[in-house]
Design an enzyme around this catalytic site. Structure first.
Site, PDB file in Angstrom:
ATOM      1  N   GLY A   1      71.815 -63.461  -0.675  1.00  0.00           N
ATOM      2  CA  GLY A   1      73.129 -63.518   0.367  1.00  0.00           C
ATOM      3  C   GLY A   1      72.394 -62.951   1.962  1.00  0.00           C
ATOM      4  O   GLY A   1      73.290 -62.852   2.964  1.00  0.00           O
ATOM      5  N   ARG A   2      72.432 -61.585   1.612  1.00  0.00           N
ATOM      6  CA  ARG A   2      72.123 -60.580   2.561  1.00  0.00           C
ATOM      7  C   ARG A   2      70.841 -60.251   2.317  1.00  0.00           C
ATOM      8  O   ARG A   2      70.508 -58.929   3.202  1.00  0.00           O
ATOM      9  CB  ARG A   2      73.017 -59.821   2.581  1.00  0.00           C
ATOM     10  CG  ARG A   2      73.096 -59.032   1.344  1.00  0.00           C
ATOM     11  CD  ARG A   2      73.844 -57.778   1.293  1.00  0.00           C
ATOM     12  NE  ARG A   2      74.528 -56.783   0.410  1.00  0.00           N
ATOM     13  CZ  ARG A   2      74.722 -55.979   0.189  1.00  0.00           C
ATOM     14  NH1 ARG A   2      75.147 -55.673   1.003  1.00  0.00           N
ATOM     15  NH2 ARG A   2      75.067 -55.788  -1.030  1.00  0.00           N
TER      16      ARG A   2
ATOM     17  N   ASP B   1      79.033 -61.622   5.062  1.00  0.00           N
ATOM     18  CA  ASP B   1      78.519 -61.223   6.414  1.00  0.00           C
ATOM     19  C   ASP B   1      77.440 -61.494   6.022  1.00  0.00           C
ATOM     20  O   ASP B   1      76.076 -61.039   6.927  1.00  0.00           O
ATOM     21  CB  ASP B   1      79.382 -60.147   6.468  1.00  0.00           C
ATOM     22  CG  ASP B   1      79.199 -59.456   6.298  1.00  0.00           C
ATOM     23  OD1 ASP B   1      78.241 -58.917   5.354  1.00  0.00           O
ATOM     24  OD2 ASP B   1      80.024 -58.187   6.993  1.00  0.00           O
ATOM     25  N   GLY B   2      76.218 -60.828   4.870  1.00  0.00           N
ATOM     26  CA  GLY B   2      74.744 -61.078   5.247  1.00  0.00           C
ATOM     27  C   GLY B   2      74.424 -59.788   5.579  1.00  0.00           C
ATOM     28  O   GLY B   2      73.209 -58.804   5.780  1.00  0.00           O
TER      29      GLY B   2
ATOM     30  N   ARG C   1      64.100 -62.322 -10.821  1.00  0.00           N
ATOM     31  CA  ARG C   1      65.370 -61.758 -11.837  1.00  0.00           C
ATOM     32  C   ARG C   1      65.266 -62.562 -13.114  1.00  0.00           C
ATOM     33  O   ARG C   1      64.516 -63.484 -13.020  1.00  0.00           O
ATOM     34  CB  ARG C   1      66.449 -61.299 -11.168  1.00  0.00           C
ATOM     35  CG  ARG C   1      66.361 -60.478  -9.813  1.00  0.00           C
ATOM     36  CD  ARG C   1      66.848 -61.744  -8.505  1.00  0.00           C
ATOM     37  NE  ARG C   1      67.002 -61.052  -7.204  1.00  0.00           N
ATOM     38  CZ  ARG C   1      67.670 -60.439  -6.992  1.00  0.00           C
ATOM     39  NH1 ARG C   1      68.491 -59.751  -7.158  1.00  0.00           N
ATOM     40  NH2 ARG C   1      67.009 -59.466  -5.466  1.00  0.00           N
TER      41      ARG C   1
ATOM     42  N   ASP D   1      71.223 -61.214 -12.772  1.00  0.00           N
ATOM     43  CA  ASP D   1      70.145 -61.388 -11.382  1.00  0.00           C
ATOM     44  C   ASP D   1      70.271 -59.954 -11.022  1.00  0.00           C
ATOM     45  O   ASP D   1      69.309 -59.683  -9.837  1.00  0.00           O
ATOM     46  CB  ASP D   1      71.257 -61.901 -10.358  1.00  0.00           C
ATOM     47  CG  ASP D   1      73.034 -61.157 -10.047  1.00  0.00           C
ATOM     48  OD1 ASP D   1      73.393 -61.255 -11.248  1.00  0.00           O
ATOM     49  OD2 ASP D   1      73.219 -60.491  -8.684  1.00  0.00           O
TER      50      ASP D   1
HETATM   51  P1  AMP Z   1      75.751 -57.506  -5.888  1.00  0.00           P
HETATM   52  O1  AMP Z   1      76.821 -57.478  -6.736  1.00  0.00           O
HETATM   53  O2  AMP Z   1      74.910 -56.562  -4.964  1.00  0.00           O
HETATM   54  O3  AMP Z   1      73.919 -57.680  -7.053  1.00  0.00           O
HETATM   55  O4  AMP Z   1      74.943 -59.462  -4.769  1.00  0.00           O
HETATM   56  C1  AMP Z   1      75.194 -60.426  -5.998  1.00  0.00           C
HETATM   57  C2  AMP Z   1      75.303 -61.687  -5.060  1.00  0.00           C
HETATM   58  O5  AMP Z   1      76.062 -61.863  -3.701  1.00  0.00           O
HETATM   59  C3  AMP Z   1      73.447 -61.785  -4.643  1.00  0.00           C
HETATM   60  O6  AMP Z   1      73.801 -63.308  -4.057  1.00  0.00           O
HETATM   61  C4  AMP Z   1      74.053 -60.991  -2.833  1.00  0.00           C
HETATM   62  O7  AMP Z   1      72.900 -61.843  -1.820  1.00  0.00           O
HETATM   63  C5  AMP Z   1      75.323 -61.364  -2.591  1.00  0.00           C
HETATM   64  N1  AMP Z   1      75.890 -60.545  -1.845  1.00  0.00           N
HETATM   65  C6  AMP Z   1      76.557 -59.356  -1.504  1.00  0.00           C
HETATM   66  N2  AMP Z   1      76.883 -59.055  -0.630  1.00  0.00           N
HETATM   67  C7  AMP Z   1      76.584 -59.533   0.436  1.00  0.00           C
HETATM   68  C8  AMP Z   1      77.008 -60.014   1.395  1.00  0.00           C
HETATM   69  N3  AMP Z   1      77.891 -58.792   2.236  1.00  0.00           N
HETATM   70  N4  AMP Z   1      76.857 -61.078   2.485  1.00  0.00           N
HETATM   71  C9  AMP Z   1      75.937 -62.262   1.430  1.00  0.00           C
HETATM   72  N5  AMP Z   1      76.189 -61.853   0.622  1.00  0.00           N
HETATM   73  C10 AMP Z   1      76.262 -60.757  -0.420  1.00  0.00           C
HETATM   74 MG    MG Z   2      72.303 -58.467  -7.031  1.00  0.00          MG
END
Ligand code: AMP
Ligand code: MG
Length: 473
Positions: free
Chosen positions: A88-89, A121-122, A180, A245
């Site tokens: 997502g980012r 917000d990516g 993953r 993930d």
């Molecule tokens: P994480 O907890 O960092 O492993 O993220 C879990 C999911 O949320 C993944 O699909 C990430 O790409 C998405 N994600 C986390 N933070 C953001 C962000 N600020 N914008 C878009 N996607 C996000």
């Molecule tokens: Mg992650």
């Protein structure tokens, strides 16, 4: 000379529904915060001038040979299944084959929205970017398999989080791959057996050329992950968000969100603000990795001709994980108290020390580092309670040769302590990168005594203790 990255992008050659081609979103005024020259060299990258590095590693300019894409994956988050997560980012720029012949991903994190961004917000703010930079590089120096940090660039744009407007940044992460457990789950959830087979073949060739078929893959990943978690325990590391993930098929530590190192030892320690149940507590990490590997096993079953037989053999493999992790734990903690080959007979000695440490609120890192000296005794609330244990230990270790050197190589003097990371981030946000540079420097030799850095060995004062870490990165 200008920047050159010798890309060879195997993931981009996989079928189109494995990923979405998308370029990073440009940022306003990229400014290079750090570039890892030694890692770049290992990757065969010719670094260019600073402004070019800032342009490329912020995502403003796509370097020649890159095929930027966001990867599709699913995952269990705190036990609940989400069939569609994905980058997502993040943007995978591509892969290089490093000087050891290993294929490595080069990925921008915080590089703008993708079709997988959902409500996000990516972006990333500077705090978590520098945090991941320091902690992942420290883990590498500690000898723990991990993703690496190649670059950090400030974007010159604000990112809005609970705390308000924060300075944005992009991290360049290097990984054996970003595949993953959740990547397998993504295709299993769609009953896409062809894609599962393609992914399985790709992973076997890339990470486990010795292994055969889905069963060989499961066995190999289980072994690597069991060893990895034992290593985490041995340095007092709590990952904090062991969702499927965030469990890499390569066996590297990935995703430094709310992770933290223990200061005072307590087995049930949790830092993450959203981990109310203690699912990802320090001492639950072997259980969780076993559970995550069960999810991988489930995803692989459709690839097996005789599914009933597969379920039986996969179950056996998953059930063996705690035993593998525990044997590795015994070996590593044995070394931490100076033993070349700890046996079951030594387990009680280790367990008793840990119990004393928990009851005596002893600092995990400093107790092990100083076991042979009076400084260890001083770690305990009631030092006298440590004395009988120390006498037992001295009798045991007297049977070993070279125990002191073994302990110095197994017990780091320096870990990235949470309060130091916080102080480093506050300084960086105020424009002072010196604490960041110093932490990186000292933590690149964590097993070496560094008298000029003894202040970084000190546990936090009560006012400095970091109580919680946050996923809202
Ligand atoms: P994480 O907890 O960092 O492993 O993220 C879990 C999911 O949320 C993944 O699909 C990430 O790409 C998405 N994600 C986390 N933070 C953001 C962000 N600020 N914008 C878009 N996607 C996000
Ligand atoms: Mg992650």
């Amino acid at each position: 000379m200008s920047l050159h990255i010798p890309f060879d992008n195997s993931y981009a050659r996989l079928p189109p529904h494995f990923h979405t081609r998308i370029n990073p979103k440009p940022v306003r005024t990229p400014q290079l915060l750090r570039f890892n020259t030694a890692l770049a060299e290992e990757l065969g990258i010719t670094p260019g001038p600073e402004d070019e590095l800032a342009e490329v590693f912020s995502g403003n300019r796509v370097p020649g040979g890159a095929i930027p894409l966001a990867q599709a994956y699913a995952g269990h988050q705190f036990g609940g299944f989400n069939p569609a997560l994905g980058d997502g980012r993040a943007n995978l720029l591509g892969e290089v084959v490093d000087s050891n012949g290993q294929r490595r991903d080069i990925q921008l994190k915080g590089s703008g929205p993708t079709p997988y961004s959902r409500m996000g917000d990516g972006r990333a703010w500077m705090g978590p970017v520098l945090r991941e930079y320091v902690i992942s590089e420290a883990m590498h120096a500690l000898g723990v398999p991990t993703t690496r940090a190649l670059a950090a660039v400030a974007t010159g744009e604000p990112v809005y989080r609970e705390q308000g407007a924060l300075p944005g940044a992009v991290l360049t992460r290097v990984a054996a791959s970003h595949i993953r457990v959740g990547t397998f789950q993504y295709f299993a959830a769609r009953r896409d057996t062809d894609a599962l087979q393609t992914l399985c073949d790709h992973v076997l060739q890339r990470h486990y050329p010795q292994a055969e078929g889905p069963e060989g893959l499961l066995r190999a990943v289980a072994q690597r992950q069991a060893e990895l978690v034992a290593r985490w325990l041995s340095v007092g590391f709590i990952h904090g968000v062991m969702n499927t993930d965030n469990t890499a098929i390569s066996g590297e530590t990935i995703d430094y969100g709310p992770c933290a190192f223990l200061d005072t030892y307590h087995p049930q320690t949790v830092f993450s603000s959203i981990d109310a149940q203690g699912r990802y507590a320090y001492d639950n990490q072997i259980n969780v990795i076993t559970w995550n590997l069960a999810q991988l096993a489930t995803s692989l079953v459709p690839l097996m001709p005789d599914q009933e037989a597969a379920i039986a053999s996969f179950t056996e493999i998953v059930h063996a994980v705690p035993g593998i992790a525990d044997a590795e734990w015994l070996r590593l903690f044995g070394a931490k108290i100076g033993l070349a080959a700890a046996t079951e007979a030594d387990r009680g000695l280790i367990d008793d020390l840990l119990t004393l440490m928990a009851e005596g609120r002893a600092d995990f890192t400093n107790t092990f580092r100083n076991l042979a000296s009076a400084q260890a005794r001083d770690q305990f609330l009631d030092p006298a309670r440590f004395d009988p244990w120390q006498a037992r230990w001295q009798a045991r270790v007297a049977q070993e040769t070279g125990w002191q050197a073994r302990m110095d190589a197994a017990n780091p003097a320096f870990i990235p302590r949470n309060h130091r990371i916080e102080q480093m981030i506050n300084a960086a946000v105020a424009g002072d990168m010196a604490p960041f540079e110093r932490l990186l420097d000292v933590l690149s030799h964590p097993y070496q005594d560094q008298p000029e850095a003894h202040d970084l060995m000190r546990p936090p004062e009560p006012s400095e203790v970091v109580q919680q870490t946050f996923c809202g990165t």
